[in-house]
Structures are given as structure tokens and as C-alpha cells.
Design an enzyme around this catalytic site. Sequence first.
Site, PDB file in Angstrom:
ATOM      1  NE  ARG A 162      -4.229  -1.484   0.115  1.00 52.88           N
ATOM      2  CZ  ARG A 162      -4.306  -2.556  -0.682  1.00 52.88           C
ATOM      3  NH1 ARG A 162      -3.335  -2.831  -1.531  1.00 52.88           N
ATOM      4  NH2 ARG A 162      -5.366  -3.347  -0.642  1.00 52.88           N
ATOM      5  CD  GLU A 194      -2.904   2.842  -5.517  1.00 56.86           C
ATOM      6  OE1 GLU A 194      -3.936   2.196  -5.778  1.00 56.86           O
ATOM      7  OE2 GLU A 194      -1.885   2.322  -5.055  1.00 56.86           O
ATOM      8  CG  HIS A 224      -2.925  -1.173  -7.051  1.00 61.33           C
ATOM      9  ND1 HIS A 224      -3.395  -0.572  -5.902  1.00 61.33           N
ATOM     10  CD2 HIS A 224      -2.860  -2.493  -6.747  1.00 61.33           C
ATOM     11  CE1 HIS A 224      -3.610  -1.467  -4.965  1.00 61.33           C
ATOM     12  NE2 HIS A 224      -3.283  -2.655  -5.458  1.00 61.33           N
TER      13      HIS A 224
END
Length: 322
Positions: A231, A260, A278
Site C-alpha cells: 500500500r 491512487e 497497481h
Amino acid sequence: MPRPLVLMPGPMNRSVADGLAGGFEVLRLWEADDPDVVLAERGKDVVAVATGGTPIDGAFLDRVPAVQIVASFGVGYDQIDAAAAAERGVVVTNTPGVLDDEVADTALGLLLMTARELPQAERHLRDGHWHERPYPLTKATLTGRRMGILGLGRIGEAIAHRATAFGISVAYHNRHRKDVDYDYYPTPVELAAASDILMIVIPGGDETRHLVNAEVLQALGPDGILVNVARGSVVDEHALVEALRSGTIQSAGLDVFEHEPEVHPGLLELDNAVLLPHVGSATVPTRDAMGRLVVDNLVSWFEHGTPVTPVQESADLVRRTN
Ligand code: 8YV
């Protein structure tokens, strides 16, 4: 008998809707003209939530007072307040196990891309520069490197296994030492100081926010490569940009970011950062498997009263209901 009503706050992998069709009624909140009106009208009938990235906190759960289970798509569930759910007697499930190999493959791919500057070399070819000069030799090699894994869980172990096959030595830091052969370091700083690759696989959330800060990056050192497939919140991005700019560390390979899909503009400018959107688990077979596990959790809960993969915060709740 009416079918259990599942609230889907946002779009999810198709395998979830496919798996729920027939046995469940699905309320697609993101398609509603006014989600608040829909929640006010039907919130009381919702008995389950199926969700990907939508934040779910206590206030959200209070709008669906009959909800029994929140089935989350993904192994990380830091966007869900699992403690608030437990207080309300709501079980939370995630999708561990089915994505370990995929994320570990991405981690090693990202490490290779970063150390050997493969995306930069490809750009050199596509931009037609090969005719003018060969791509410069990279300063970094993977040979002889020492990897420190921050968060040796299932994915961390899959990465360790692969790294070992590459001839890279492995050490780790977790809150508690595990019964494994890899060297253990009691703090992230000590792990970073003993490593020249820092591989972040630790869960996100308040407890790990900015665990990788300026001090850890300093300890990783000028030959150090940072890779993050966990993360973005685990890394202090401002400190990272500074460390990459000043040569405090050599380079970084990042699949995840603090905000994000926004990416720190400083990172976008840097040549010694490889940035992916991601995609750690993002293959059709793995995302389908994750979707099937979301469905299996819901089916098992409503048929047998037992979720397949409850999160840690729900463990007591699951014990009590059985
Ligand atoms: C997915 C992930 O990107 O499992 C996780 O925690 O970060 C990824 O596999 C995410 O779940 C997509 O919603």
C-alpha cells in the site's frame, strides 16, 4: 423466499456478479441516479455488502442496519473499518491465498525492471536511439543482493521463495519473529541497514502509515532499491522523492501510491523510479479467483453461517456465531 439483498457500492470484477446471479439480489449503488435515495429506501433490506475499493466505515454500516457480512475483494482491507464492523456484529471477509503467486511475480518483475532499467531501455529502443548508441550499462545488478522483506506473510514468503531462486539472500521484519530460516530484524531501520533491496509487503492502515520514512531510506543506502507492492500509505512519498532525487537510495519500483490514482508529480519526473498502476494481482485468472472467493464467502455465510476467509478482526464474531 426472498433472495438475500447484496449491496454493491462500486463496480466489481464480473465474476462476482456472475457468481451471485440466481441466489442473490444485487443492488448496484453506483448505477443509481441518487445513491442516498436508494440507500434510504432499500438500506434496511440489505443483508450483505460486496465491495472492492469503496471505503466502508461505521457511518456507512449504520445506513444498512440489517447487514451481516461485508465481503471484500482483495487481500488488503484497509479501506474497511473492520473494528467498527465487529462492534456492530458484522463479519468482514477478504480474499487471501488466491493472489499470492501473482503479486509475488509482479514484485520480482518490478524488481528486475527497476534494477536493470528495463522500461528505460525499451524506451531507448522505441525512441530510435539504438541506432545512435547502445543503452548505457546499468549501475545496478541483482547479483549478490540482500533483500529485506517488510511483512513476511503469505505473499512475502512467495517473494522470498522466488528471490532465493534468483540467488538473493532474504531477511525480514514483522511485529513478531516467525519460525522460518530467514534472518529477523526487530525494526524496519535495522532491516533496511542490513539490506540493499527493501521489499514492502506489509498491510496498509493507520498502524503502518509512513513506516518507511526518511530514516529507513537513509539506512537502505545509496545502492538501495525500494519495491512496494503493498500500500502506498506505508511509504512517506515526500521522503521517498527526496531520497531518489538526492541519491540517498538508488531507485524505486512502485505498484502502489499514497493517493491512487494520483501519483506524486515528483515521482513522475524521476528517471530512477519505475511506476506501475497497481497491477499486482491484475490478471484475468487471478481476479476471477478473487471474485469467486468473494462469492464463496457470501454463499457459505448464508447457507451455513460460516464465512470461508474472515479477517482477523472478525475472528471472535465467527467463533461466537458457531
Ligand atoms: C487489488 C490488492 O488491486 O488484494 C489487494 O489487496 O491490492 C489488489 O489485489 C485490489 O484488491 C483491487 O480492488
